[in-house]
Design a protein around this motif. Structure first.
Motif, PDB file in Angstrom:
ATOM      1  N   LEU A  31       0.701  -1.160   0.055  1.00 63.30           N
ATOM      2  CA  LEU A  31      -0.071   0.036  -0.113  1.00 63.30           C
ATOM      3  C   LEU A  31       0.955   1.345  -0.085  1.00 63.30           C
ATOM      4  O   LEU A  31       0.590   2.280  -0.713  1.00 63.30           O
ATOM      5  N   PHE A  32       2.063   1.250   0.755  1.00 61.75           N
ATOM      6  CA  PHE A  32       2.831   2.573   0.950  1.00 61.75           C
ATOM      7  C   PHE A  32       3.563   2.648  -0.297  1.00 61.75           C
ATOM      8  O   PHE A  32       3.705   3.886  -0.786  1.00 61.75           O
ATOM      9  N   ALA A  33       3.884   1.563  -1.160  1.00 62.55           N
ATOM     10  CA  ALA A  33       4.519   1.454  -2.232  1.00 62.55           C
ATOM     11  C   ALA A  33       3.769   2.094  -3.345  1.00 62.55           C
ATOM     12  O   ALA A  33       4.314   3.035  -4.053  1.00 62.55           O
ATOM     13  N   LEU A  34       2.616   1.772  -3.456  1.00 63.09           N
ATOM     14  CA  LEU A  34       1.767   1.924  -4.459  1.00 63.09           C
ATOM     15  C   LEU A  34       1.171   3.292  -4.107  1.00 63.09           C
ATOM     16  O   LEU A  34       0.796   4.014  -5.230  1.00 63.09           O
ATOM     17  N   ASP A  35       1.214   3.843  -2.855  1.00 65.39           N
ATOM     18  CA  ASP A  35       0.669   5.217  -2.618  1.00 65.39           C
ATOM     19  C   ASP A  35      -0.712   5.606  -3.299  1.00 65.39           C
ATOM     20  O   ASP A  35      -0.466   6.637  -3.899  1.00 65.39           O
ATOM     21  N   PRO A  36      -1.606   4.943  -3.514  1.00 72.22           N
ATOM     22  CA  PRO A  36      -3.180   5.260  -3.485  1.00 72.22           C
ATOM     23  C   PRO A  36      -3.549   6.393  -3.159  1.00 72.22           C
ATOM     24  O   PRO A  36      -3.204   6.874  -1.998  1.00 72.22           O
ATOM     25  N   ASP A  37      -4.607   7.174  -3.721  1.00 75.00           N
ATOM     26  CA  ASP A  37      -4.997   8.327  -3.350  1.00 75.00           C
ATOM     27  C   ASP A  37      -5.721   8.275  -2.036  1.00 75.00           C
ATOM     28  O   ASP A  37      -5.778   9.193  -1.112  1.00 75.00           O
ATOM     29  N   ASP A  38      -6.084   7.008  -1.406  1.00 73.82           N
ATOM     30  CA  ASP A  38      -6.942   6.716  -0.409  1.00 73.82           C
ATOM     31  C   ASP A  38      -5.818   5.938   0.558  1.00 73.82           C
ATOM     32  O   ASP A  38      -6.505   5.142   1.255  1.00 73.82           O
ATOM     33  N   LEU A  39      -4.693   6.104   0.640  1.00 74.49           N
ATOM     34  CA  LEU A  39      -3.625   5.331   1.557  1.00 74.49           C
ATOM     35  C   LEU A  39      -4.356   5.592   2.999  1.00 74.49           C
ATOM     36  O   LEU A  39      -4.221   4.885   3.575  1.00 74.49           O
ATOM     37  N   TYR A  40      -4.590   6.813   3.252  1.00 76.46           N
ATOM     38  CA  TYR A  40      -4.619   7.374   4.587  1.00 76.46           C
ATOM     39  C   TYR A  40      -5.887   6.167   4.957  1.00 76.46           C
ATOM     40  O   TYR A  40      -5.958   5.744   6.195  1.00 76.46           O
ATOM     41  N   LEU A  41      -7.155   6.108   4.207  1.00 78.33           N
ATOM     42  CA  LEU A  41      -8.296   5.407   4.644  1.00 78.33           C
ATOM     43  C   LEU A  41      -7.653   3.752   4.877  1.00 78.33           C
ATOM     44  O   LEU A  41      -8.037   3.103   5.832  1.00 78.33           O
ATOM     45  N   TRP A  42      -6.734   3.337   3.957  1.00 77.12           N
ATOM     46  CA  TRP A  42      -6.354   2.209   4.203  1.00 77.12           C
ATOM     47  C   TRP A  42      -5.513   1.743   5.405  1.00 77.12           C
ATOM     48  O   TRP A  42      -5.550   0.812   6.313  1.00 77.12           O
ATOM     49  N   VAL A  43      -4.652   2.917   5.831  1.00 74.38           N
ATOM     50  CA  VAL A  43      -3.700   2.525   6.874  1.00 74.38           C
ATOM     51  C   VAL A  43      -4.711   2.676   8.062  1.00 74.38           C
ATOM     52  O   VAL A  43      -4.462   2.011   9.017  1.00 74.38           O
ATOM     53  N   LYS A  44      -5.715   3.688   8.018  1.00 78.63           N
ATOM     54  CA  LYS A  44      -6.600   3.783   9.148  1.00 78.63           C
ATOM     55  C   LYS A  44      -7.130   2.441   9.376  1.00 78.63           C
ATOM     56  O   LYS A  44      -7.539   1.881  10.582  1.00 78.63           O
ATOM     57  N   ALA A  45      -7.872   1.779   8.322  1.00 77.39           N
ATOM     58  CA  ALA A  45      -8.438   0.491   8.373  1.00 77.39           C
ATOM     59  C   ALA A  45      -7.515  -0.524   9.108  1.00 77.39           C
ATOM     60  O   ALA A  45      -7.906  -1.357   9.980  1.00 77.39           O
ATOM     61  N   ILE A  46      -6.278  -0.726   8.770  1.00 78.25           N
ATOM     62  CA  ILE A  46      -5.345  -1.450   9.091  1.00 78.25           C
ATOM     63  C   ILE A  46      -5.109  -1.234  10.616  1.00 78.25           C
ATOM     64  O   ILE A  46      -4.954  -2.212  11.326  1.00 78.25           O
ATOM     65  N   HIS A  47      -4.922  -0.114  10.977  1.00 79.12           N
ATOM     66  CA  HIS A  47      -4.768   0.427  12.244  1.00 79.12           C
ATOM     67  C   HIS A  47      -6.068  -0.175  13.137  1.00 79.12           C
ATOM     68  O   HIS A  47      -5.703  -0.481  14.229  1.00 79.12           O
ATOM     69  N   VAL A  48      -7.254   0.223  12.679  1.00 79.57           N
ATOM     70  CA  VAL A  48      -8.356  -0.353  13.525  1.00 79.57           C
ATOM     71  C   VAL A  48      -8.213  -1.836  13.786  1.00 79.57           C
ATOM     72  O   VAL A  48      -8.458  -2.328  14.863  1.00 79.57           O
ATOM     73  N   ILE A  49      -7.913  -2.551  12.667  1.00 77.88           N
ATOM     74  CA  ILE A  49      -7.768  -4.035  12.840  1.00 77.88           C
ATOM     75  C   ILE A  49      -6.931  -4.441  13.915  1.00 77.88           C
ATOM     76  O   ILE A  49      -7.004  -5.229  14.835  1.00 77.88           O
ATOM     77  N   ALA A  50      -5.638  -3.788  14.008  1.00 80.40           N
ATOM     78  CA  ALA A  50      -4.474  -3.759  14.981  1.00 80.40           C
ATOM     79  C   ALA A  50      -5.023  -3.670  16.313  1.00 80.40           C
ATOM     80  O   ALA A  50      -4.895  -4.377  17.370  1.00 80.40           O
ATOM     81  N   VAL A  51      -5.944  -2.604  16.463  1.00 77.19           N
ATOM     82  CA  VAL A  51      -6.255  -2.143  17.497  1.00 77.19           C
ATOM     83  C   VAL A  51      -7.243  -3.026  18.094  1.00 77.19           C
ATOM     84  O   VAL A  51      -7.330  -3.528  19.491  1.00 77.19           O
ATOM     85  N   ILE A  52      -8.218  -3.483  17.426  1.00 83.23           N
ATOM     86  CA  ILE A  52      -9.192  -4.477  17.925  1.00 83.23           C
ATOM     87  C   ILE A  52      -8.267  -5.899  18.213  1.00 83.23           C
ATOM     88  O   ILE A  52      -8.725  -6.542  19.263  1.00 83.23           O
ATOM     89  N   SER A  53      -7.397  -6.212  17.496  1.00 80.23           N
ATOM     90  CA  SER A  53      -6.560  -7.574  17.947  1.00 80.23           C
ATOM     91  C   SER A  53      -5.877  -7.346  19.263  1.00 80.23           C
ATOM     92  O   SER A  53      -5.754  -8.085  20.089  1.00 80.23           O
ATOM     93  N   TRP A  54      -5.363  -6.005  19.315  1.00 83.44           N
ATOM     94  CA  TRP A  54      -4.513  -5.853  20.834  1.00 83.44           C
ATOM     95  C   TRP A  54      -5.262  -5.815  21.718  1.00 83.44           C
ATOM     96  O   TRP A  54      -5.059  -6.374  23.023  1.00 83.44           O
ATOM     97  N   MET A  55      -6.641  -5.062  21.557  1.00 81.17           N
ATOM     98  CA  MET A  55      -7.491  -5.165  22.780  1.00 81.17           C
ATOM     99  C   MET A  55      -8.150  -6.416  23.236  1.00 81.17           C
ATOM    100  O   MET A  55      -8.445  -6.669  24.270  1.00 81.17           O
ATOM    101  N   ALA A  56      -8.367  -7.123  22.193  1.00 83.63           N
ATOM    102  CA  ALA A  56      -8.958  -8.624  22.461  1.00 83.63           C
ATOM    103  C   ALA A  56      -8.063  -9.523  23.064  1.00 83.63           C
ATOM    104  O   ALA A  56      -8.460  -9.998  24.397  1.00 83.63           O
ATOM    105  N   GLY A  57      -6.697  -9.147  22.885  1.00 86.15           N
ATOM    106  CA  GLY A  57      -5.679  -9.922  23.912  1.00 86.15           C
ATOM    107  C   GLY A  57      -5.517  -9.291  25.175  1.00 86.15           C
ATOM    108  O   GLY A  57      -5.419 -10.175  26.262  1.00 86.15           O
ATOM    109  N   MET A  58      -5.592  -8.292  25.165  1.00 90.79           N
ATOM    110  CA  MET A  58      -5.313  -7.382  26.589  1.00 90.79           C
ATOM    111  C   MET A  58      -6.642  -7.652  27.396  1.00 90.79           C
ATOM    112  O   MET A  58      -6.348  -7.638  28.602  1.00 90.79           O
ATOM    113  N   LEU A  59      -7.784  -7.844  26.876  1.00 94.97           N
ATOM    114  CA  LEU A  59      -9.040  -8.171  27.568  1.00 94.97           C
ATOM    115  C   LEU A  59      -8.798  -9.600  28.025  1.00 94.97           C
ATOM    116  O   LEU A  59      -9.699 -10.145  28.910  1.00 94.97           O
ATOM    117  N   TYR A  60      -8.668 -10.493  27.363  1.00 93.98           N
ATOM    118  CA  TYR A  60      -8.476 -12.033  27.373  1.00 93.98           C
ATOM    119  C   TYR A  60      -7.364 -12.593  28.421  1.00 93.98           C
ATOM    120  O   TYR A  60      -7.791 -13.303  29.155  1.00 93.98           O
TER     121      TYR A  60
END
Length: 178
Positions: A31-60
Motif C-alpha cells: 500500500l505504501f509503495a503504490l501510494d494510492p489516493d486513499d492510502l490514509y483510509l487503508w492505513v486507518k483500516a489496518i490500524h483499527v484491525i490492529a487495535v481490535i486485535s491488541w484489545m482482544a488480547g489485552m482483555l483476554y
C-alpha cells in the motif's frame, strides 16, 4: 503436558499466525509503495484491525490469569495455561501493539500533524495502555516460572483497566472533545 503432539500443534499455530502477520506486513508495505489516493483510509483500516486485535488480547489475558491462579502449580491445566498465555502474548498481542503504534503515529502525523488536543490525550492513554501491556508481559513471564504472587481477585480488578482505557480512547477519537 508438553507432548510431541502439543508441540507440533503449537508450531503449526505459530506458523499460521506468522504467515498472517507477514501477509499483513507485505500488504501494508505494498500500500505504501503504490501510494494510492486513499492510502490514509487503508492505513486507518489496518490500524483499527490492529487495535481490535491488541484489545482482544489485552482483555483476554487477565481472564486467563484468573483461571491460571486457580490451577495447581505443575499440573496439566497450569502448563496448558502457560502455553496459551505465552502464545497469546507473542503471536497476537505483541505484533498487534507494534502495528497499532507504527500506523497510529503515521496517521497522527499525516492526518493531524500531532496538533490536536484530543490526539495528545489519546496518545497519553495509549502510553498508559502500553504500560499495562508491559505489566501483563511480566505476569506471563512470572506465571511461566510458577512465580505468580497475585490473587484471582487482583486479576479480576486489573481486567477492568484495559476496558476503561479503551472506552476513553474511543471517546476521544470519535467525539474529539478538544
Amino acid at each position: 503436558m508438553n507432548t510431541p503432539e502439543t508441540r507440533q500443534s503449537g508450531r503449526n499455530a505459530a506458523k499460521r499466525a506468522a504467515a498472517a502477520i507477514a501477509i499483513l506486513i507485505v500488504l501494508t508495505a505494498l500500500l505504501f509503495a503504490l501510494d494510492p489516493d486513499d492510502l490514509y483510509l487503508w492505513v486507518k483500516a489496518i490500524h483499527v484491525i490492529a487495535v481490535i486485535s491488541w484489545m482482544a488480547g489485552m482483555l483476554y489475558l487477565p481472564r486467563l490469569f484468573i483461571y491460571h491462579t486457580g490451577a495447581e502449580r505443575g499440573s496439566v491445566q497450569s502448563e496448558t495455561f502457560k502455553v496459551m498465555e505465552q502464545r497469546l502474548l507473542r503471536v497476537i498481542i505483541n505484533p498487534a501493539m507494534v502495528i497499532t503504534w507504527v500506523l497510529g503515529l503515521w496517521l497522527a502525523w499525516k492526518g493531524f500533524g500531532f496538533s490536536a488536543g484530543w490526539l495528545h490525550a489519546k496518545i497519553a492513554l495509549v502510553v498508559v495502555l502500553s504500560g499495562v501491556h508491559g505489566y501483563l508481559s511480566g505476569a506471563v513471564r512470572k506465571f511461566g516460572e510458577d512465580r505468580n504472587d497475585r490473587s484471582a481477585r487482583h486479576w479480576r480488578l486489573f481486567n477492568e483497566i484495559p476496558t476503561v482505557l479503551m472506552i476513553l480512547i474511543v471517546i476521544l477519537v470519535v467525539v474529539k472533545p478538544f
